[in-house]
Design an enzyme around this catalytic site. Structure first.
Site, PDB file in Angstrom:
ATOM      1  N   LYS A   1       0.815  -1.223   0.000  1.00 24.22           N
ATOM      2  CA  LYS A   1       0.000   0.000   0.000  1.00 24.22           C
ATOM      3  C   LYS A   1       0.848   1.273   0.000  1.00 24.22           C
ATOM      4  CE  LYS A   1      -4.475  -1.495   1.614  1.00 24.22           C
ATOM      5  NZ  LYS A   1      -4.274  -2.931   1.942  1.00 24.22           N
TER       6      LYS A   1
ATOM      7  N   SER B   1       1.661  -9.862  -0.963  1.00 21.52           N
ATOM      8  CA  SER B   1       1.268  -8.462  -0.786  1.00 21.52           C
ATOM      9  C   SER B   1       1.606  -7.872   0.580  1.00 21.52           C
ATOM     10  CB  SER B   1      -0.224  -8.287  -1.071  1.00 21.52           C
ATOM     11  OG  SER B   1      -0.999  -9.123  -0.243  1.00 21.52           O
TER      12      SER B   1
ATOM     13  N   GLU C   1      -9.742   7.269   3.478  1.00 21.66           N
ATOM     14  CA  GLU C   1     -10.657   6.341   4.132  1.00 21.66           C
ATOM     15  C   GLU C   1      -9.849   5.102   4.496  1.00 21.66           C
ATOM     16  OE1 GLU C   1     -10.123   6.301   0.887  1.00 21.66           O
ATOM     17  OE2 GLU C   1      -9.712   4.160   0.677  1.00 21.66           O
TER      18      GLU C   1
HETATM   19  C1  LIG Z   1      -5.140  -3.919   1.609  1.00 23.71           C
HETATM   20  C2  LIG Z   1      -4.452  -5.198   1.319  1.00 23.71           C
HETATM   21  C3  LIG Z   1      -4.849  -6.037   0.253  1.00 23.71           C
HETATM   22  C4  LIG Z   1      -6.050  -5.747  -0.600  1.00 23.71           C
HETATM   23  O1  LIG Z   1      -6.001  -4.574  -1.328  1.00 23.71           O
HETATM   24  P1  LIG Z   1      -5.755  -4.547  -2.915  1.00 23.71           P
HETATM   25  O2  LIG Z   1      -6.043  -3.163  -3.300  1.00 23.71           O
HETATM   26  O3  LIG Z   1      -6.691  -5.544  -3.524  1.00 23.71           O
HETATM   27  O4  LIG Z   1      -4.351  -4.941  -3.133  1.00 23.71           O
HETATM   28  C5  LIG Z   1      -4.114  -7.177   0.000  1.00 23.71           C
HETATM   29  N1  LIG Z   1      -3.047  -7.518   0.772  1.00 23.71           N
HETATM   30  C6  LIG Z   1      -2.645  -6.748   1.800  1.00 23.71           C
HETATM   31  C7  LIG Z   1      -1.456  -7.186   2.597  1.00 23.71           C
HETATM   32  C8  LIG Z   1      -3.319  -5.571   2.108  1.00 23.71           C
HETATM   33  O5  LIG Z   1      -2.913  -4.814   3.140  1.00 23.71           O
END
Ligand SMILES: *Cc1c(COP(=O)(O)O)cnc(C)c1O
Length: 402
Positions: free
Chosen positions: A93, A381, A115
């Site tokens: 993010k 992610s 948000e």
């Molecule tokens: C917020 C988040 C997501 C989901 O958000 P996307 O916009 O779909 O990437 C996925 N993995 C993690 C670790 C997150 O913090």
């Protein structure tokens, strides 16, 4: 640099039938200003230099592309993990919030609003506001404020002003409505940092551009490690879709690369408790964009559910609605239990505790059969620190015996 192709947005922000800017008239000047100015700013030499230096020295990029050997043996293929979990603040993010804070400064904005649902985007925004010395206001559903105490404390320590939202279900959707209302009332000095590839045009395209650093690095890293700059598969979880968009970006037009998008099936597709938007959703408009969303027959948005707070968004970015609809991506649904199992498997085999969202992407490895020589990239992610309570409450000791 403009990217063209079947899976790029047109000038009005449409991906196939999805996208656009469905906004109240009072928001029009804000969105128009952003649309008119953002491209020339982010393509400028000054912006690009600052963005890439900040990603390198502050965020810690490039993130490694790691060949997970034991996991590869387990599945009989070559599995590479793109380590977004190693970024500052623990997830992808920050790539987007770094891009947007530099943009906000170039636009001359003094005040940042955002948000947040689980608080991850709130923390990433509060972080870059501290870095830039800009005022930060985060809207968060009152229920989420209660549920996400550690992130609330982080945002407060970072100096953000947290505004709990008591309307509706007191969750992400309500927080977003409140942020939009704030932006309407403060059109001149405020920039709204949206946290995923959602919202009115140009947000989905702009956020995808900031996250595209993921696939840009992947190309170089794959060349070095495999002798070929593209993989056979990329697997990513999809909430709004920003980490997936970033991991896919430079491969969208190369159809030799199979894209697997993983959504949260919660307690099961038929349980009434899921966030499987691409599978269960129908066409509609949410937060300024035409896309797939989970709604009842009267068009009322149904409350999504997933064990992972980052995946329980009732819509999906318009790019992903189009990728699924056009057959470019394959959508797989993963339940809470399957995700938990995958999280334990990765942890015991590689010593990496993934975020609960990411665990959904990892669980997709069970659902697909790969050839021995395939190159499979899973976009890791985020890291699992924030999910330790959920993991401990669902401790699995049977994994090591499997
Ligand atoms: C917020 C988040 C997501 C989901 O958000 P996307 O916009 O779909 O990437 C996925 N993995 C993690 C670790 C997150 O913090």
């Amino acid at each position: 640099m403009k990217h063209k192709g079947k899976f790029r947005a047109d000038e009005k922000g449409y991906y196939g039938p999805y996208g656009g800017a469905y906004i109240p008239e009072m928001l029009y000047p804000n969105v128009k200003e952003l649309e008119d100015k953002y491209e020339s700013i982010i393509d400028s030499e000054a912006f690009r230099k600052e963005f890439s230096e900040t990603l390198r020295d502050y965020v810690g990029r490039p993130t490694p592309l790691y060949l997970a050997k034991r996991l590869s043996d387990h599945y009989g293929t070559n599995i590479y993990l793109k380590r977004e979990d190693l970024n500052h603040t623990g997830a992808h993010k920050i790539n987007n919030t770094v891009g947007q804070i530099i943009l906000a400064r170039h636009l001359g904005k003094k005040r940042i609003i955002a948000e947040t649902g689980a608080g991850q985007h709130g923390v990433a925004t509060a972080t870059v506001c501290a870095l830039a010395g800009l005022k930060c206001i985060v809207y968060m559903g009152a229920l989420d404020v209660e549920r996400q105490a550690p992130n609330v404390r982080k945002m407060e320590m970072l100096g953000a002003e947290l505004r709990p939202v008591h309307s509706g279900n007191k969750t992400l959707k309500d927080a977003t409505n409140e942020a939009i209302r704030d932006w309407i009332n403060n059109p001149v000095d405020t920039h709204y940092i949206i946290g995923s590839v959602v919202g009115p045009h140009p947000y989905p395209t702009m956020v995808a551009r900031f996250q595209s650093v993921i696939s840009e690095e992947m190309k170089v890293q794959l060349s070095e490690k495999t002798g070929r700059e593209f993989p056979d598969y990329i697997i990513a979880c999809v909430g709004g879709g920003s980490n997936a968009a970033g991991a896919y970006y430079h491969f969208l037009d190369n159809e030799a690369v199979k894209l697997i998008s993983v959504e949260a099936a919660g307690k099961g597709l038929d349980s009434g408790m899921s966030a499987a938007t691409s599978t269960l959703g129908t066409d509609g408009i949410i937060h300024g964009s035409k896309t797939l969303l989970m709604q009842d027959e009267d068009g009322q948005i149904t409350e999504p559910y997933s064990i992972s707070a980052g995946l329980d968004y009732p819509g999906v970015g318009p790019l992903h609605a189009w990728l699924g609809k056009s057959g470019r991506s394959e959508v797989i649904n993963i339940t809470d239990d399957e995700a938990l199992k995958a999280a334990y498997l990765l942890t015991r085999m590689e010593g990496i505790i993934p975020a609960m969202e990411t665990a959904h992407a990892l669980a997709a490895l069970e659902k697909q059969s790969f050839a021995r020589e395939d190159v499979v990239v899973v976009n890791l992610s985020g890291r699992g620190d924030k999910d330790m309570d959920a993991y401990s409450n669902n401790l699995r000791n049977d994994i090591s015996n499997e």
